[in-house]
Design a protein around this motif. Structure first.
Motif, PDB file in Angstrom:
ATOM      1  N   UNK A 160      39.720  25.811  49.690  1.00 22.16           N
ATOM      2  CA  UNK A 160      39.497  24.646  50.546  1.00 22.16           C
ATOM      3  C   UNK A 160      38.112  24.040  50.311  1.00 22.16           C
ATOM      4  N   UNK A 161      37.813  22.975  51.054  1.00 18.30           N
ATOM      5  CA  UNK A 161      36.599  22.196  50.810  1.00 18.30           C
ATOM      6  C   UNK A 161      35.320  23.015  50.921  1.00 18.30           C
ATOM      7  N   UNK A 162      35.310  24.031  51.783  1.00 17.74           N
ATOM      8  CA  UNK A 162      34.102  24.858  51.952  1.00 17.74           C
ATOM      9  C   UNK A 162      34.180  26.173  51.199  1.00 17.74           C
ATOM     10  N   UNK A 163      35.203  26.355  50.382  1.00 24.92           N
ATOM     11  CA  UNK A 163      35.338  27.573  49.591  1.00 24.92           C
ATOM     12  C   UNK A 163      34.586  27.469  48.273  1.00 24.92           C
ATOM     13  N   UNK A 164      34.101  28.606  47.794  1.00 25.95           N
ATOM     14  CA  UNK A 164      33.341  28.646  46.536  1.00 25.95           C
ATOM     15  C   UNK A 164      33.893  29.727  45.627  1.00 25.95           C
ATOM     16  N   UNK A 165      34.004  29.394  44.340  1.00 22.43           N
ATOM     17  CA  UNK A 165      34.363  30.361  43.306  1.00 22.43           C
ATOM     18  C   UNK A 165      33.203  30.437  42.323  1.00 22.43           C
ATOM     19  N   UNK A 166      32.791  31.648  41.992  1.00 26.63           N
ATOM     20  CA  UNK A 166      31.707  31.862  41.029  1.00 26.63           C
ATOM     21  C   UNK A 166      32.269  32.586  39.824  1.00 26.63           C
ATOM     22  N   UNK A 167      32.033  32.040  38.621  1.00 21.82           N
ATOM     23  CA  UNK A 167      32.460  32.716  37.399  1.00 21.82           C
ATOM     24  C   UNK A 167      31.266  32.874  36.471  1.00 21.82           C
ATOM     25  N   UNK A 168      31.182  34.058  35.875  1.00 20.73           N
ATOM     26  CA  UNK A 168      30.147  34.330  34.889  1.00 20.73           C
ATOM     27  C   UNK A 168      30.687  34.081  33.487  1.00 20.73           C
ATOM     28  N   UNK A 169      29.791  33.649  32.596  1.00 15.04           N
ATOM     29  CA  UNK A 169      30.156  33.306  31.228  1.00 15.04           C
ATOM     30  C   UNK A 169      29.341  34.168  30.274  1.00 15.04           C
ATOM     31  N   UNK A 170      29.999  34.638  29.208  1.00 13.61           N
ATOM     32  CA  UNK A 170      29.320  35.475  28.214  1.00 13.61           C
ATOM     33  C   UNK A 170      29.849  35.115  26.834  1.00 13.61           C
ATOM     34  N   UNK A 171      29.167  35.590  25.807  1.00 13.94           N
ATOM     35  CA  UNK A 171      29.598  35.344  24.429  1.00 13.94           C
ATOM     36  C   UNK A 171      29.479  36.598  23.576  1.00 13.94           C
ATOM     37  N   UNK A 172      29.661  37.747  24.196  1.00  8.80           N
ATOM     38  CA  UNK A 172      29.532  39.016  23.473  1.00  8.80           C
ATOM     39  C   UNK A 172      30.569  39.132  22.353  1.00  8.80           C
ATOM     40  N   UNK A 173      31.771  38.619  22.601  1.00  6.25           N
ATOM     41  CA  UNK A 173      32.830  38.625  21.584  1.00  6.25           C
ATOM     42  C   UNK A 173      33.557  37.291  21.667  1.00  6.25           C
ATOM     43  N   UNK A 174      32.875  36.225  21.294  1.00 10.42           N
ATOM     44  CA  UNK A 174      33.396  34.888  21.542  1.00 10.42           C
ATOM     45  C   UNK A 174      33.102  34.493  22.970  1.00 10.42           C
ATOM     46  N   UNK A 175      33.157  33.217  23.256  1.00 10.20           N
ATOM     47  CA  UNK A 175      32.826  32.747  24.603  1.00 10.20           C
ATOM     48  C   UNK A 175      33.997  33.059  25.550  1.00 10.20           C
ATOM     49  N   UNK A 176      33.688  33.681  26.677  1.00  7.03           N
ATOM     50  CA  UNK A 176      34.709  34.026  27.667  1.00  7.03           C
ATOM     51  C   UNK A 176      34.061  34.070  29.045  1.00  7.03           C
ATOM     52  N   UNK A 177      34.887  34.221  30.068  1.00  5.66           N
ATOM     53  CA  UNK A 177      34.360  34.183  31.433  1.00  5.66           C
ATOM     54  C   UNK A 177      35.217  35.046  32.344  1.00  5.66           C
ATOM     55  N   UNK A 178      34.752  35.192  33.594  1.00  8.51           N
ATOM     56  CA  UNK A 178      35.612  35.733  34.641  1.00  8.51           C
ATOM     57  C   UNK A 178      36.894  34.924  34.694  1.00  8.51           C
ATOM     58  N   UNK A 179      37.941  35.546  35.251  1.00 12.30           N
ATOM     59  CA  UNK A 179      39.229  34.848  35.256  1.00 12.30           C
ATOM     60  C   UNK A 179      40.001  35.166  36.538  1.00 12.30           C
ATOM     61  N   UNK A 180      40.593  34.138  37.112  1.00 14.05           N
ATOM     62  CA  UNK A 180      41.534  34.294  38.214  1.00 14.05           C
ATOM     63  C   UNK A 180      42.905  33.878  37.704  1.00 14.05           C
ATOM     64  N   UNK A 181      43.861  34.794  37.780  1.00 17.41           N
ATOM     65  CA  UNK A 181      45.232  34.521  37.354  1.00 17.41           C
ATOM     66  C   UNK A 181      46.118  34.416  38.590  1.00 17.41           C
ATOM     67  N   UNK A 182      46.696  33.237  38.799  1.00 13.07           N
ATOM     68  CA  UNK A 182      47.460  32.952  40.011  1.00 13.07           C
ATOM     69  C   UNK A 182      48.931  32.816  39.663  1.00 13.07           C
ATOM     70  N   UNK A 183      49.735  33.724  40.165  1.00 12.16           N
ATOM     71  CA  UNK A 183      51.179  33.647  39.976  1.00 12.16           C
ATOM     72  C   UNK A 183      51.767  32.870  41.151  1.00 12.16           C
ATOM     73  N   UNK A 184      51.476  31.576  41.171  1.00 16.64           N
ATOM     74  CA  UNK A 184      51.871  30.720  42.269  1.00 16.64           C
ATOM     75  C   UNK A 184      51.220  29.362  42.104  1.00 16.64           C
ATOM     76  N   UNK A 185      51.161  28.613  43.207  1.00 22.65           N
ATOM     77  CA  UNK A 185      50.597  27.263  43.183  1.00 22.65           C
ATOM     78  C   UNK A 185      49.105  27.325  43.494  1.00 22.65           C
ATOM     79  N   UNK A 186      48.308  26.653  42.679  1.00 21.44           N
ATOM     80  CA  UNK A 186      46.868  26.584  42.902  1.00 21.44           C
ATOM     81  C   UNK A 186      46.504  25.238  43.509  1.00 21.44           C
ATOM     82  N   UNK A 187      45.727  25.288  44.595  1.00 25.48           N
ATOM     83  CA  UNK A 187      45.208  24.073  45.233  1.00 25.48           C
ATOM     84  C   UNK A 187      43.689  24.184  45.186  1.00 25.48           C
ATOM     85  N   UNK A 188      43.095  23.504  44.213  1.00 25.21           N
ATOM     86  CA  UNK A 188      41.682  23.712  43.899  1.00 25.21           C
ATOM     87  C   UNK A 188      40.824  22.590  44.480  1.00 25.21           C
TER      88      UNK A 188
END
Length: 266
Positions: A160-188
């Motif tokens: 929702x409007x006041x919700x926050x998601x934080x993801x970290x990014x790295x390049x130890x083995x190619x560029x990648x990040x934290x991941x959220x996998x949603x088996x459903x509908x995402x409302x971002x």
């Protein structure tokens, strides 16, 4: 208290734990006619514990590795910690409501519930949530601070409007990040914040995919905070969110001189 299993019936009363309660063996805390459990201390589960009462936590509830906690009512967290450790399971017949504190899943920990409502506090970890998740005002950080990992949600997810998601990014083995996998509908909606893992610096053209989903609404994050001063370009694909990190081309201004045709000899 060292509880070696068996049955406890609250019978319309409130059990308040202010010290340390060790559930060392399988047992049930019943609530005939109602009753509640309030934890302001440490409540440790080693094997399998069933609690058929309303649970309110402001202390620490620690579900040990491979252990199971079953709550036959609702679970309210307004502070403290709820730790679902390695391959542990927390099953809630009702809903989970959080206004403060930290819910953390470690290495495959699982929560089963109808709905997780996060009005405050934090959600960290690497595990699975089998529920619809509504983030009204918490900070969700897969893996937790300083750790890149996956958070799986089997259900619909609303940030929702006041919700926050934080993801970290790295390049130890190619560029990648934290991941959220949603088996459903995402409302971002709300805020997405990018952070650099230790040693990572943005390179022009780096791209990450921090959120996957079965489908999504047309809503988008209102704010995406960069790591430093890079340009952040999101693309909301049909089943994933891609983010391109880039820098604007360096511009040059001719201040005069030379032959008036080429600045190479200015």
């Amino acid at each position: 208290i060292n509880w070696d299993g068996g049955d406890i019936n609250l019978n319309s009363v409130t059990l308040t734990n202010q010290g340390t309660f060790n559930a060392n063996a399988s047992g049930t805390i019943g609530a005939t006619g109602g009753g509640s459990l309030v934890n302001t201390g440490a409540f440790n589960i080693a094997t399998s514990t069933v609690i058929n009462a309303i649970v309110t936590n402001t202390g620490t509830v620690d579900i040990g590795a491979d252990a199971t906690m079953t709550v036959g009512n609702v679970f309210n967290q307004s502070g403290g910690f709820l730790n679902v450790n390695d391959l542990a399971t927390m099953s809630i017949t009702g809903s989970y409501s959080q206004t403060g504190g930290v819910l953390e899943l470690f290495n495959g920990g699982t929560i089963d519930a109808s709905t997780l409502t996060l009005d405050g506090g934090q959600l960290w970890g690497s595990g699975t949530i089998n529920a619809n998740v509504v983030n009204n005002g918490a900070v969700i950080e897969p893996g937790g601070p300083g750790s890149i990992d996956y958070l799986y949600i089997n259900g619909n997810f609303t940030n929702a409007a006041s919700g926050t998601i934080v993801v970290e990014v790295d390049d130890e083995a190619g560029v990648y990040s934290d991941e959220i996998d949603i088996n459903g509908v995402a409302d971002l909606n709300g805020t997405l914040t990018l952070r650099a893992a230790a040693g990572y610096s943005v390179v022009d053209g780096d791209e990450i995919y921090p959120i996957f989903y079965t489908s999504a609404t047309t809503n988008t994050f209102s704010t995406i905070n960069p790591i430093l001063d890079e340009i952040v370009t999101p693309t909301y694909y049909s089943t994933e969110l891609g983010i391109l990190l880039s820098y604007a081309p360096v511009g040059y201004i001719w201040t005069g001189g030379g032959d008036g045709v080429s600045w190479n000899d200015a």
